[in-house]
Design an enzyme around this catalytic site. Structure first.
Site, PDB file in Angstrom:
ATOM      1  CE  LYS A  67     -21.316  10.354  14.668  1.00  8.44           C
ATOM      2  NZ  LYS A  67     -22.588  11.120  14.463  1.00  8.44           N
ATOM      3  CG  ASP A 103     -19.749  14.264  13.936  1.00  3.87           C
ATOM      4  OD1 ASP A 103     -19.423  13.651  12.907  1.00  3.87           O
ATOM      5  OD2 ASP A 103     -20.943  14.495  14.225  1.00  3.87           O
ATOM      6  CG  ASP A 135     -27.321  17.964  23.549  1.00  2.83           C
ATOM      7  OD1 ASP A 135     -28.115  18.871  23.238  1.00  2.83           O
ATOM      8  OD2 ASP A 135     -26.136  17.973  23.192  1.00  2.83           O
ATOM      9  N   GLY A 190     -21.394  18.568  26.953  1.00  2.00           N
ATOM     10  CA  GLY A 190     -21.398  17.128  26.714  1.00  2.00           C
ATOM     11  C   GLY A 190     -20.299  16.333  27.372  1.00  2.00           C
ATOM     12  CD  GLU A 227     -16.078  17.968  22.353  1.00  2.00           C
ATOM     13  OE1 GLU A 227     -16.892  17.924  23.295  1.00  2.00           O
ATOM     14  OE2 GLU A 227     -15.952  18.953  21.612  1.00  2.00           O
ATOM     15  CG  ASP A 228     -19.665  15.501  23.493  1.00  2.20           C
ATOM     16  OD1 ASP A 228     -18.910  15.916  22.587  1.00  2.20           O
ATOM     17  OD2 ASP A 228     -20.811  15.963  23.667  1.00  2.20           O
TER      18      ASP A 228
END
Length: 177
Positions: free
Chosen positions: A130, A102, A158, A43, A98-99
């Site tokens: 997030k 979370d 994705d 990602g 990192e993408d």
């Protein structure tokens, strides 16, 4: 895939502008030092490419493949290293790219893993943050954008290996029966 998937949260232009700002900040923060950017596959590839174009330092790159999602929308909480580093990070400044941050479980694991390998410093550069889903006390030093509790896709992110090639950041809506 010419149709827009979901609502566009951030355009390619907004992402590239933010990558320029972060690249300049990394350059300032590590002035006169060497850094290793470690991209978390798959990602982070697009984001890492944009950021590294804007870092004016002695820099090398490496990649790791780490999973905790599989084909699910929720993290399993179990971190698995599928591809480890090829670079020795002992006494090196490491920036994990990192993408999305979370739950923070995967990145928290990686920070500990890199500490055990003797990294001089470890920072996190994430396209998205997030915060609402955080399960561990972890924050990224460099953050592209804050996002709400949505399942984000596009620009490397994705769902079951689809939508990574979208040139913007969007989200998948839950389907109601």
């Amino acid at each position: 895939m010419s149709d827009v998937i979901g609502s566009v949260l951030y355009t390619r232009e907004q992402i590239e502008t933010r990558a320029q700002e972060i690249g300049k900040q990394i350059t300032e923060d590590y002035k006169g030092e060497k850094v290793i950017l470690v991209g978390i596959l798959r990602g982070a590839v697009m984001w890492m490419s944009d950021v590294m174009k804007n870092v004016d330092l002695d820099m090398t790159i490496d990649f790791m493949a780490v999973s905790s999602y599989g084909s699910s929308k929720k993290s399993s909480g179990i971190v698995k290293i599928n591809k480890d580093l090829d670079t020795n990070i002992e006494d090196q400044n490491v920036i994990i790219v990192e993408d999305i941050v979370d739950s923070g479980i995967t990145l928290n694991y990686l920070v500990g893993y890199f500490e055990s390998r003797g990294a001089k410093s470890i920072k996190i550069c994430s396209l998205l943050n997030k915060q609402c889903n955080r399960k561990v006390d972890l924050s990224a030093t460099y953050v592209g954008f804050e996002v709400d509790d949505l399942f984000i896709i596009g620009y490397g992110l994705d769902y079951d290996q689809r939508y990574r090639n979208l040139p913007y950041i969007s989200y998948l809506e839950d389907e109601e029966d």
